[in-house]
Design a protein around this motif. Structure first.
Motif, PDB file in Angstrom:
ATOM      1  N   ASP A   1     -34.302   3.380  36.234  1.00  0.00           N
ATOM      2  CA  ASP A   1     -34.806   4.031  37.445  1.00  0.00           C
ATOM      3  C   ASP A   1     -34.000   5.260  37.845  1.00  0.00           C
ATOM      4  O   ASP A   1     -34.513   6.351  37.990  1.00  0.00           O
ATOM      5  CB  ASP A   1     -34.792   3.014  38.586  1.00  0.00           C
ATOM      6  CG  ASP A   1     -36.154   2.878  39.214  1.00  0.00           C
ATOM      7  OD1 ASP A   1     -36.996   3.731  38.933  1.00  0.00           O
ATOM      8  OD2 ASP A   1     -36.371   1.915  39.972  1.00  0.00           O
ATOM      9  N   LYS A   2     -32.713   5.031  38.043  1.00  0.00           N
ATOM     10  CA  LYS A   2     -31.864   6.146  38.481  1.00  0.00           C
ATOM     11  C   LYS A   2     -30.876   6.460  37.375  1.00  0.00           C
ATOM     12  O   LYS A   2     -29.693   6.155  37.471  1.00  0.00           O
ATOM     13  CB  LYS A   2     -31.141   5.768  39.776  1.00  0.00           C
ATOM     14  CG  LYS A   2     -32.017   5.817  41.002  1.00  0.00           C
ATOM     15  CD  LYS A   2     -31.211   5.443  42.214  1.00  0.00           C
ATOM     16  CE  LYS A   2     -32.090   5.487  43.447  1.00  0.00           C
ATOM     17  NZ  LYS A   2     -31.382   4.945  44.619  1.00  0.00           N
TER      18      LYS A   2
ATOM     19  N   LYS B   1     -45.033   4.274  35.436  1.00  0.00           N
ATOM     20  CA  LYS B   1     -43.970   4.820  36.282  1.00  0.00           C
ATOM     21  C   LYS B   1     -43.293   6.035  35.668  1.00  0.00           C
ATOM     22  O   LYS B   1     -42.924   6.971  36.363  1.00  0.00           O
ATOM     23  CB  LYS B   1     -42.915   3.740  36.538  1.00  0.00           C
ATOM     24  CG  LYS B   1     -43.358   2.723  37.570  1.00  0.00           C
ATOM     25  CD  LYS B   1     -42.354   1.607  37.655  1.00  0.00           C
ATOM     26  CE  LYS B   1     -43.003   0.408  38.319  1.00  0.00           C
ATOM     27  NZ  LYS B   1     -42.394  -0.837  37.945  1.00  0.00           N
ATOM     28  N   ARG B   2     -43.096   6.021  34.364  1.00  0.00           N
ATOM     29  CA  ARG B   2     -42.254   7.052  33.758  1.00  0.00           C
ATOM     30  C   ARG B   2     -42.998   8.264  33.194  1.00  0.00           C
ATOM     31  O   ARG B   2     -42.439   9.348  33.118  1.00  0.00           O
ATOM     32  CB  ARG B   2     -41.416   6.434  32.629  1.00  0.00           C
ATOM     33  CG  ARG B   2     -40.440   5.421  33.112  1.00  0.00           C
ATOM     34  CD  ARG B   2     -39.255   6.105  33.803  1.00  0.00           C
ATOM     35  NE  ARG B   2     -38.278   5.111  34.171  1.00  0.00           N
ATOM     36  CZ  ARG B   2     -38.301   4.420  35.312  1.00  0.00           C
ATOM     37  NH1 ARG B   2     -39.249   4.664  36.192  1.00  0.00           N
ATOM     38  NH2 ARG B   2     -37.403   3.515  35.570  1.00  0.00           N
ATOM     39  N   LEU B   3     -44.225   8.057  32.791  1.00  0.00           N
ATOM     40  CA  LEU B   3     -44.915   9.184  32.154  1.00  0.00           C
ATOM     41  C   LEU B   3     -45.432  10.168  33.195  1.00  0.00           C
ATOM     42  O   LEU B   3     -45.717   9.793  34.332  1.00  0.00           O
ATOM     43  CB  LEU B   3     -46.081   8.678  31.304  1.00  0.00           C
ATOM     44  CG  LEU B   3     -45.725   7.952  30.021  1.00  0.00           C
ATOM     45  CD1 LEU B   3     -46.997   7.619  29.235  1.00  0.00           C
ATOM     46  CD2 LEU B   3     -44.800   8.778  29.151  1.00  0.00           C
TER      47      LEU B   3
END
Lengths: 274, 429
Positions: free
Chosen positions: A30-31, A170-172
């Protein structure tokens, strides 16, 4: 000089592996503390790889395109380099993992089997051949990256359709962004392959007395070129969106890969240098 | 003087009662004036759609929460509300609650980011009407600091926790930029309005409203600078929109599969996001079978909302740790307030002794020597008092409660016979 080449040859897979891991870590966390730094890892890897290619060219007095494994290392470089440019231009940073994976695989195979070649056919030292092969490889790199974005588009498309909101969601980047990246990569690949084909058509007949327009590599490449060309035209003229154009790039890529494998393994023509 | 607080919020009272006590800015000003006059030496009044709270320092020790609660009830002339609908706080708990509110962990929507702004406004209002003093000002600084730390150091405010906002997150995964996209909101109720506001905040290019009641729709359209579309022919315009959000109270479907199929033909396959927040649903869910149609309803979006809420809940211990740290910092300062007058009294006492002795010897020594002895006396007093002063302050700062600080002060006063009942610091020797 030779020892430097050997050391770099073994170091390059490690560099790609580290870069791949950094991109993987950033994608899955996430971070991530690597969000900005990962680009530096890729830059350093590319710098080392370019140095390796230049030293190799200087030492062996020919561009590194004289056998499959030299081609693989150039392909690893061109794929990573094309992605690096794309990341710089678009600032889309979440997809490097999937592209660098290809560079890593090509470089591992190359490093394992590449040999020192001092004696090569004279034709392989020709600059026109270098131009022809490098632009073709860059073209195929473009198609590879287009295919990666195509697959990512399909995965995200499916997840949104099924209301699955996992890591991919979430990531793309957005579907529209992935579609654009796929299309830009297709266009860049298409332009470079067109250039490679023009150089080939101009130079090959004069360089090879047994030149034939029925050469399998030429025919297959032309088919790949047509598939991508149709996909691009449909997008530009008929304003096709998403899946339909993506399918063209995926089919084109699969066809290109199959044809490369078949030609290199089975076909023995004037166009087979290695 | 004691810190005191009262709160009516979503945990203590249903919405209709909370609404009854909601204060306008003018009412807050009136209430602050009233409280300052009779009850609190300084304080703040916070009123949002979910809570009304009053914090302050009592003017006398006899004051209890009931008087403050009654002031609020009297102002709003409410009959239904009783003391039982309020939380009541004293001292450390009052500050802690205020910090919880500022950090968003006491909000109806966990991690609500708006509350910090509302807390800031409440403190500013208190300052503007001179209801604020040194202590409330310091509490305000710490509360805002807590809120900012919670946002920057934790994920308490990360991710969508409302269905409307979750929909915007999905929209952002479909379209690269919303500034060139157009949205249609069907309905003009609260949910529709919330969705429209989120889209507006995200910079949507064009937003249109259609509603059965034209007038109600127009009010929303004006509120969000949108366009009004006639209910009778909005279906003919559907293909012009990239995003359709429907939130009506219609008992039947409004948009059918075949209609969206035609829309997609006109759009040449260009993607269309459909969000159906209505219960019962407004749009035939079969439309999700169509290529490039992304259909979501409440259930599908609740998956995102629940996941994000769970993540926020996991952050509560981290936020509580921040609150604890800042409480310690605040009370380190607050507890020293009690020892400052003691330190001052002790110093004055020593200076008085010094002056007495100087007077006694003034005529017995050469006049050139007097300034030197005067200087020496001051230095002596300074050196004698240095360590006790520093240590007393440290003891007060490290004390967990104000009573500990008071205890230290009392011991010191006792030792030097400085209690008020004595001769006000007169040397008894």
């Amino acid at each position: 000089m030779l020892s430097t080449i050997h050391i770099l040859n073994y170091l390059l897979p490690i560099f790609y592996l580290v870069t791949f891991y950094v991109y993987y870590f950033d994608f899955t966390h996430d971070k991530s503390s690597f969000h900005n730094a990962k680009r530096i890892f890729l830059f350093v890897t590319l710098f080392v790889h370019l140095s390796y290619l230049l030293i190799r060219t200087a030492e062996f007095n020919h561009p590194p395109i004289t056998n499959k494994f030299e081609i693989f290392t150039v392909l690893a470089f061109t794929i990573a380099f094309s992605y690096f440019l794309l990341e710089l231009l678009t600032d889309v940073r979440g997809t490097g993992l999937f592209v660098i994976f290809f560079s890593l695989i090509f470089q591992i195979i190359s490093s394992l089997f590449i040999q020192d070649l001092l004696e090569v056919k004279e034709v392989l030292r020709n600059r026109m051949l270098g131009l022809h092969v490098v632009s073709a490889l860059l073209g195929y790199s473009g198609f590879t990256i287009a295919a990666v974005y195509g697959v990512l588009f399909m995965l995200l498309y499916k997840d949104i359709k099924l209301s699955k909101y996992g890591l991919i969601f979430k990531r793309l980047p957005s579907l529209e962004t992935l579609e654009k990246l796929n299309f830009y990569s297709m266009i860049i690949g298409f332009i470079l392959l067109t250039f490679a084909m023009i150089v080939g058509f101009v130079w090959l007949p004069s360089a090879f007395p047994n030149f034939s327009y029925l050469d399998p590599k030429l025919i297959f490449t032309s088919i790949v070129w047509i598939v991508f060309g149709i996909g691009i035209l449909l997008k530009l003229i008929a304003n096709w969106y998403g899946k339909k154009v993506i399918i063209f790039s995926l089919v084109g890529f699969v066809f290109a890969m199959i044809s490369v494998v078949i030609q290199n393994i089975f076909a023995k023509t004037f166009h087979s240098f290695y | 003087m004691e810190l005191i607080g009262i709160s009516i919020n979503h945990k203590t009272a249903p919405v209709h009662l909370r609404e009854e006590l909601h204060l306008t800015k003018e009412e807050m000003i009136d209430l602050a004036a009233h409280l300052k006059k009779d009850l609190l030496s300084e304080g703040i009044v916070l009123s949002t759609c979910n809570r009304t709270e009053i914090f302050g320092l009592t003017q006398n020790k006899q004051l209890n929460h009931s008087q403050i609660i009654q002031s609020l009830i009297d102002l709003k002339k409410s009959n239904e509300i009783t003391e039982d609908h309020f939380y009541k706080f004293f001292s450390c708990n009052a500050v802690k609650h205020l910090f919880n509110v500022a950090a968003g962990i006491d909000s109806l929507i966990l991690g609500d980011s708006q509350i910090l702004g509302q807390v800031k406004e409440a403190f500013q209002l208190s300052e503007d009407v001179r209801f604020s003093g040194a202590i409330m000002r310091r509490i305000s600084e710490y509360a805002i600091h807590v809120g900012k730390r919670a946002i920057s150091e934790t994920s308490i405010g990360v991710g969508a926790v409302t269905v409307s906002y979750a929909a915007v997150q999905v929209i952002e995964k479909i379209f690269a930029g919303l500034n060139k996209k157009s949205a249609l909101i069907i309905g003009a109720g609260e949910t529709a309005e919330l969705a429209a506001i989120h889209l507006k905040d995200k910079g949507i290019g064009k937003i249109s409203i259609t509603n059965r009641s034209f007038d109600r729709g127009k009010i929303l359209a004006e509120k969000i600078n949108g366009y009004m579309l006639n209910w009778d022919n909005f279906k003919n315009e559907l293909h012009n929109f990239d995003i359709i959000i429907s939130a009506t109270s219609s008992p039947e479907l409004i948009i059918y599969y075949d209609e969206i199929k035609k829309v997609m033909k006109k759009r040449k396959g260009s993607p269309l996001f459909i969000m159906d927040i209505a219960v019962p649903r407004d749009i035939d869910p079969k439309v999700k079978k169509l290529d490039n149609v992304f259909h979501n309803d409440i259930d599908s979006l609740k998956v995102i909302v629940n996941e994000n809420l769970k993540k926020r809940e996991n952050e509560i211990p981290v936020v509580k740790k921040i609150i604890q740290e800042e409480l310690v910092n605040f009370f380190s300062w607050y507890n020293t307030l009690e020892v400052v007058p003691t330190i001052k009294t002790v110093r004055e006492f020593f200076e008085m002794i010094g002056n007495d002795e100087l007077v006694k010897i003034k005529n017995k020594i050469h006049k050139d020597d007097y300034p030197k002895i005067e200087q020496m006396t001051k230095r002596l007093i300074g050196r004698i008092l240095h360590n006790p002063t520093i240590n007393l302050r440290k003891l007060a700062e490290s004390g967990r409660t104000k009573s500990e600080a008071i205890e230290y002060s009392e011991i010191l006063k006792e030792l030097f016979n400085l209690t008020k009942n004595s001769n006000n610091g007169k040397d008894t020797n």
